[in-house]
Design an enzyme around this catalytic site. Structure first.
Site, PDB file in Angstrom:
ATOM      1  N   LYS A 663      11.227   1.812 -47.371  1.00 41.36           N
ATOM      2  CA  LYS A 663      12.802   1.998 -47.347  1.00 41.36           C
ATOM      3  C   LYS A 663      13.043   3.499 -47.461  1.00 41.36           C
ATOM      4  CE  LYS A 663      14.836  -1.029 -46.441  1.00 41.36           C
ATOM      5  NZ  LYS A 663      14.778  -1.459 -44.838  1.00 41.36           N
ATOM      6  N   THR A 664      12.079   4.144 -47.179  1.00 41.98           N
ATOM      7  CA  THR A 664      12.136   5.617 -47.317  1.00 41.98           C
ATOM      8  C   THR A 664      12.543   6.386 -45.903  1.00 41.98           C
ATOM      9  OG1 THR A 664       9.985   6.154 -47.153  1.00 41.98           O
ATOM     10  CG2 THR A 664      10.837   5.977 -49.384  1.00 41.98           C
ATOM     11  N   THR A 666      10.578   5.372 -42.943  1.00 44.72           N
ATOM     12  CA  THR A 666       9.258   5.198 -42.224  1.00 44.72           C
ATOM     13  C   THR A 666       9.502   4.754 -40.764  1.00 44.72           C
ATOM     14  OG1 THR A 666       8.833   2.967 -43.098  1.00 44.72           O
ATOM     15  CG2 THR A 666       7.892   4.934 -44.156  1.00 44.72           C
ATOM     16  N   THR A 667      10.391   3.936 -40.696  1.00 46.36           N
ATOM     17  CA  THR A 667      10.646   3.294 -39.075  1.00 46.36           C
ATOM     18  C   THR A 667      11.164   4.675 -38.367  1.00 46.36           C
ATOM     19  OG1 THR A 667      11.164   1.206 -40.153  1.00 46.36           O
ATOM     20  CG2 THR A 667      11.479   1.555 -37.664  1.00 46.36           C
ATOM     21  N   LYS A 882      18.025  -1.124 -39.886  1.00 44.74           N
ATOM     22  CA  LYS A 882      17.597   0.208 -40.623  1.00 44.74           C
ATOM     23  C   LYS A 882      18.979   0.965 -40.359  1.00 44.74           C
ATOM     24  CE  LYS A 882      13.558  -1.035 -40.424  1.00 44.74           C
ATOM     25  NZ  LYS A 882      12.620  -1.081 -41.773  1.00 44.74           N
ATOM     26  N   GLY A 883      19.470   1.168 -41.600  1.00 47.03           N
ATOM     27  CA  GLY A 883      20.744   2.077 -41.808  1.00 47.03           C
ATOM     28  C   GLY A 883      21.825   0.906 -41.961  1.00 47.03           C
ATOM     29  N   ARG A 884      21.481  -0.116 -42.860  1.00 44.44           N
ATOM     30  CA  ARG A 884      22.422  -1.033 -43.111  1.00 44.44           C
ATOM     31  C   ARG A 884      23.668  -0.681 -43.836  1.00 44.44           C
ATOM     32  NH1 ARG A 884      17.664  -4.003 -44.627  1.00 44.44           N
ATOM     33  NH2 ARG A 884      17.081  -5.568 -43.043  1.00 44.44           N
ATOM     34  N   TYR A 886      25.978  -1.535 -46.639  1.00 40.16           N
ATOM     35  CA  TYR A 886      25.983  -2.500 -47.827  1.00 40.16           C
ATOM     36  C   TYR A 886      26.801  -1.847 -49.015  1.00 40.16           C
ATOM     37  CZ  TYR A 886      21.709   0.014 -48.550  1.00 40.16           C
ATOM     38  OH  TYR A 886      20.789   1.008 -48.508  1.00 40.16           O
TER      39      TYR A 886
HETATM   40  P1  A3P Z   1      18.873   1.675 -45.274  1.00 37.79           P
HETATM   41  O1  A3P Z   1      19.067   0.532 -44.254  1.00 37.79           O
HETATM   42  O2  A3P Z   1      18.629   0.992 -46.671  1.00 37.79           O
HETATM   43  O3  A3P Z   1      19.913   2.559 -45.198  1.00 37.79           O
HETATM   44  P2  A3P Z   1      12.182   1.950 -43.564  1.00 37.79           P
HETATM   45  O4  A3P Z   1      12.217   2.194 -42.144  1.00 37.79           O
HETATM   46  O5  A3P Z   1      11.159   2.809 -44.372  1.00 37.79           O
HETATM   47  O6  A3P Z   1      12.369   0.510 -43.977  1.00 37.79           O
HETATM   48  O7  A3P Z   1      13.535   2.753 -44.160  1.00 37.79           O
HETATM   49  C1  A3P Z   1      14.790   2.457 -43.701  1.00 37.79           C
HETATM   50  C2  A3P Z   1      15.797   3.532 -44.012  1.00 37.79           C
HETATM   51  O8  A3P Z   1      15.569   4.520 -43.201  1.00 37.79           O
HETATM   52  C3  A3P Z   1      17.175   3.084 -43.983  1.00 37.79           C
HETATM   53  O9  A3P Z   1      17.606   2.426 -45.155  1.00 37.79           O
HETATM   54  C4  A3P Z   1      17.769   4.340 -43.751  1.00 37.79           C
HETATM   55  O10 A3P Z   1      18.596   4.811 -44.770  1.00 37.79           O
HETATM   56  C5  A3P Z   1      16.748   5.346 -43.530  1.00 37.79           C
HETATM   57  N1  A3P Z   1      16.877   6.073 -42.245  1.00 37.79           N
HETATM   58  C6  A3P Z   1      16.334   7.387 -42.024  1.00 37.79           C
HETATM   59  N2  A3P Z   1      16.802   8.023 -41.011  1.00 37.79           N
HETATM   60  C7  A3P Z   1      17.244   6.707 -40.327  1.00 37.79           C
HETATM   61  C8  A3P Z   1      17.475   6.764 -38.795  1.00 37.79           C
HETATM   62  N3  A3P Z   1      17.412   7.766 -37.971  1.00 37.79           N
HETATM   63  N4  A3P Z   1      17.979   5.736 -38.577  1.00 37.79           N
HETATM   64  C9  A3P Z   1      18.077   4.577 -39.349  1.00 37.79           C
HETATM   65  N5  A3P Z   1      17.776   4.712 -40.423  1.00 37.79           N
HETATM   66  C10 A3P Z   1      17.184   5.663 -40.933  1.00 37.79           C
END
Ligand code: A3P
Length: 934
Positions: A663-664, A666-667, A882-884, A886
């Site tokens: 959740k930092t 990484t994706t 990713k980028g939910r 909430y």
């Molecule tokens: P949230 O969904 O809580 O906002 P991971 O990939 O490690 O699981 O981390 C997911 C988090 O990546 C997302 O958390 C989001 O805040 C962050 N993030 C950073 N850059 C992003 C991007 N370009 N697109 C989507 N999410 C991104």
């Protein structure tokens, strides 16, 4: 025959001039020479002796005598040539008349060998009845980290799996206690003088610790430059004399230190080195443990009133009646083998049994390749008889002993007639031995790229065994040249299980052949792999001349040297020998009978043997921590690469890892990296998608082949980079160790955001994935769950909060990887300025040519994040997960978490500064300052 007498006389004369110590060697040499007289040199020597006699008799030559002499000469010449012919032709049956090998066993005798049942129960256990408050750990003080004796001591401790901490003697002492417990059970000084001359403050502290926790001290008196005569050890009623040259060491049978070591024998001969220190005590607290005799004239303090040399005390025990601390003082280092045993006993005694080695030693001797070998090197009937009678003698010493014979059926009856007869005799004695399967054709398993072929060949060997009534249920097998065992060839494990129901095997190669003291076991696919010890006998070692270092070295290995120590230090010894070691000079019989006798004479160890499967079970009961394997990189070991399938390549391993935490972002990082034409990630996993999650969970047990299967072979390995991202690696307890074992050169990339924010994002992620606990409890309820909360809630709390203790996890990574291999990304910056971040990442990874992210990333208003540019109007963003969207974290939870992470965040600031980070991330400053305000 006069010439025979002459030769015998010569030999006797030679023996007369020899010292006692060389006599047995020469005697055995003579018996050997008799057996070798077929050899041309010996024949020539024999003739020259005759010639010598002949010349002497010529002085009285008459015509009749001349004719007689001529006749004798002709007869001798014919006989000589016949003999040479017989012995140069190995298939000629006369060779079978020579039953005795050239080597006679070592003359090892002692009372222990003649006792019918050795009374071992009387050995002191050294265990204290009182409840001890000390850890079973040694504190080793060395002069420098490079000093020789210090290293020897440390290696001995490692070999015996005794925990220790090394400290260089200096101004400060390490922390000695933890709460109300002593951290060390014995303190060892590589240099006794450093202990005696310690500054008062430290010495008082150390002595106080020793008295309060009942901890003893071991000290080695250093070899001194100057000759000291009767010099007092500072502060103690004991005197030393240095630079001594000694011989004939013996032990004090009354000493209560001796447990593993057995007194009663004398190690005859010169003791190694000429700088021994001997002790002359002047107080009843001291008792000798070992003494020796002088090798040169002694100064007066060491000569008794009658002019006889006193016994010189080379190791003394201090009972502690003088100052309340027990000690054992050595007058020389570990160069003398007996001191290694005495040190182990001293550690057990001084730690009141906290540091203690069991007295059982299991010995299994495999005879590999019982049918494999060149003609002329194989077993003949007399060799098999010798094997059987040696086994009987070994059984008298080692309870339950049987030689364990490994067979490759394809080579059965491939010798001379006489050698085939030897094999027939073995077959008549099948039940006298244990048996295990080798490969049918002795082919190394890693050379099979086709499972079916491997299985078929194994079945051939099984059919052979069934046909010959050889037992097939030992559950043990060994692979030729260790191939396929480690590094693992999965086909081998699969076929072993299927065809032979193998449960246990052994190898010298895990984790590496050398150093032998670090060899360990592991379990893979339910097959126990046990470490094997080396005894110095290889396929080609069938004559004493072929033993590396010759007979002198072999005898040294037996009498206190490496082989003997291997038996003493390893509770379970599995030795690999080969058929050829049992023919010719029968070196294996000589070696094992001698070393086991020597072990009985000098130790109180119980020698035992049992079936390999039981040995495996015992091994992992003793060392359960070894069950989990550690996969190393086969390309880092030249021996390993030789037994690795040519289809495999280390280029199929990642160059860098993105380790998380979850959740930092990484994706996002993963997708940005994958845009680079020279960077490739792994193939997707069916279970965990883009993450392989190899190093942290059950997948690790699937083995290296499984992991490598995810990586494509790079077309150009010098310009292409492979990476893997598994966000759970960050906080996995085992991960840094495992990752480093396989990828020591890899670079690591981690992303950090506010740990409080991370925890909340993770909680939302769990809710989105339908986790019932997360759905049933509010975030606040999760993070405030206490030890009295229900188990699922507590588990969820831990998984939510623990990864956020960043400094703790990073420190663990940094114990394995250097800081130059680690790159820390500020996750907020990745979100808001990904182009800058990706440029720095490329720089860190030294990836060329650099990829222009500025033209490939664009902020997408709808998504609220940067996304990949497809064309002017279109972007490709990460999925909905990713980028939910909430609700924001409630203030109460945020404050609570900022407090919760306070100490960890403070430690993180320190760590970042230590790592040379100029800028502390904004979120970190904020988390810390918000806490200050409240
Ligand atoms: P949230 O969904 O809580 O906002 P991971 O990939 O490690 O699981 O981390 C997911 C988090 O990546 C997302 O958390 C989001 O805040 C962050 N993030 C950073 N850059 C992003 C991007 N370009 N697109 C989507 N999410 C991104």
């Amino acid at each position: 025959m006069p010439s025979d007498y002459a030769a015998d006389d010569d030999h006797e004369a030679l023996l007369e001039t020899c010292s006692d110590s060389t006599r047995p060697h020469l005697a055995s040499g003579w018996v050997g020479a008799k057996n070798r007289w077929r050899k041309r040199q010996d024949g020539q020597r024999w003739l020259s002796v005759c010639w010598h006699r002949l010349v002497q008799s010529c002085r009285f030559l008459t015509a009749r005598r001349f004719l007689t002499v001529l006749l004798v000469l002709i007869t001798m010449s014919i006989t000589y040539n016949i003999v040479i012919f017989y012995f140069e032709n190995p298939v000629f049956p006369i060779s079978s008349a020579w039953k005795e090998p050239r080597l006679l066993p070592l003359q090892i005798t002692c009372s222990a060998l003649t006792e019918t049942r050795r009374n071992l129960s009387k050995q002191p256990e050294h265990r204290s009845m009182t409840k001890l408050r000390i850890d079973a750990k040694v504190l080793l003080f060395v002069e420098t980290i490079y000093s020789r004796l210090g290293r020897d001591i440390a290696e001995l401790l490692v070999h015996n799996r005794i925990k220790y901490k090394v400290d260089v003697v200096g101004k400060s002492l390490p922390v000695l206690t933890n709460l109300d417990k002593g951290k060390f059970a014995v303190i060892v000084f590589e240099n006794l003088t450093k202990y005696l001359t310690m500054d008062n403050w430290n010495r008082e502290l150390l002595d106080k610790y020793c008295r309060e926790y009942g901890v003893g001290v071991v000290g080695f008196h250093p070899a001194s430059e100057e000759v000291l005569i009767g010099s007092q050890l500072k502060g103690f009623p004991i005197f030393v004399h240095t630079k001594m040259n000694l011989k004939n060491a013996a032990l004090n049978p009354a000493s209560n230190v001796l447990r593993l070591t057995r007194a009663g024998e004398t190690a005859w001969g010169n003791l190694p080195g000429n700088d021994w220190t001997v002790f002359a005590p002047n107080h009843s607290t001291y008792e000798p443990l070992e003494w020796a005799s002088p090798n040169s004239e002694l100064p007066s303090p060491f000569v008794s009133d009658h002019g006889a040399a006193r016994l010189l005390y080379t190791v003394v025990q201090d009972h502690g009646t003088y100052d309340g601390i027990q000690r054992v003082l050595f007058g020389s280092g570990l160069g003398f083998w007996l001191h290694r045993l005495l040190l182990l006993d001293a550690l057990t005694h001084l730690s009141q049994g906290q540091i203690s080695l069991g007295l059982n030693r299991y010995v299994l001797i495999d005879i590999d390749d019982i049918f494999v070998g060149e003609k002329g090197t194989r077993l003949k009937p007399p060799d098999v008889e010798a094997l059987l009678s040696s086994q009987k003698r070994l059984q008298a010493m080692v309870s339950g002993f049987k030689f364990n014979l490994g067979f490759s059926g394809m080579y059965f009856h491939h010798g001379t007639d006489e050698e085939n007869a030897g094999e027939d005799l073995l077959m008549e004695h099948i039940d006298d031995f244990s048996w295990f399967s080798h490969m049918w054709n002795h082919k190394q398993p890693h050379l099979y790229d086709n499972y079916t072929h491997l299985e078929m060949d194994m079945k051939l060997n099984k059919n052979f065994a069934t046909e010959k009534n050889i037992p097939t249920d030992s559950g043990y097998s060994v692979a030729p040249h260790h191939a396929g065992v480690y590094p693992v060839h999965e086909y081998l494990y699969e076929a072993w299980k299927k065809v032979w129901n193998v449960k246990v095997t052994s190898t010298e190669e895990y984790p590496h052949l050398r150093p032998a003291r670090l060899r360990r076991g592991f379990i893979h696919r339910n097959i126990m792999v046990l470490p094997r010890q080396t005894c110095g006998l290889f396929t080609h070692t069938y004559l004493i001349e072929k033993y590396p270092g010759g007979r002198e070295k072999l005898d040294e290995n037996i009498q206190g040297g490496e082989l003997f120590q291997s038996i003493v230090f390893n509770p379970i010894n599995i030795f690999m020998t080969h058929m050829s070691n049992y023919g010719n000079d029968r070196l294996a019989l000589y070696t094992f009978e001698s070393v086991l006798k020597f072990t009985q004479c000098w130790t109180n160890l119980r020698l035992l043997s049992t079936l390999p499967v039981e040995l495996g079970e015992k091994y992992f009961q003793m060392f359960p921590e070894e069950e989990d394997p550690i996969w190393g990189n086969p390309c880092d070991d030249s021996r390993h690469i030789k037994t690795w399938s040519h289809n495999k390549t280390c280029q199929q391993l990642p160059n860098f890892l993105v380790i998380g935490p979850q959740k930092t972002g990484t994706t996002a990082l993963y997708s940005f990296l994958s845009m680079h034409p020279n960077i490739n990630s792994n193939l997707n996993s069916i279970d965990t998608f883009e993450e392989i999650q190899f190093f942290n969970g059950k997948n690790y047990y699937r083995g290296l082949d499984w992991y490598m299967g995810f990586f494509p072979v790079p077309i150009n390995s010098s310009s292409q980079y492979l990476f893997e991202k598994s966000a759970t690696y960050f906080d996995g307890e085992q991960v840094p160790k495992r990752a480093h074992a396989l990828l020591p050169q890899a670079k690591l990339v981690t992303i950090l955001i506010s740990p409080a924010k991370r925890a909340y994002s993770w909680y939302q992620h769990m809710r989105a994935h339908g986790d019932q606990v997360a759905l049933n409890y509010s975030f606040y309820e999760v993070i405030t769950a206490s030890e009295s909360s229900n188990r699922p809630l507590r588990d969820l709390r831990n998984r939510c909060l623990l990864p956020g203790k960043y400094s703790q996890h990073l420190e663990r990574w940094l114990t394995y990887y250097s800081s130059s291999q680690l790159f820390i990304i500020d996750g907020e910056e990745l979100r808001t300025a990904p182009v800058d971040v990706m440029n720095s990442v490329q720089k860190f990874l030294k990836i060329t040519p650099p990829f222009d992210y500025a033209t490939h990333l664009r902020f997408d208003k709808k998504k609220g994040f940067y996304c990949q540019i497809i064309n002017e109007d279109k972007t490709k963003c990460l999925g909905r997960s990713k980028g939910r969207k909430y609700p924001q974290m409630d203030e109460r939870s945020l404050k609570l978490l900022q407090r919760y992470y306070l100490s960890h965040n403070t430690a993180l600031v320190k760590l970042l500064k230590r790592l040379g980070h100029q800028n502390i991330p904004g979120w970190l400053k904020m988390d810390l300052s918000d806490t200050m305000v409240t």
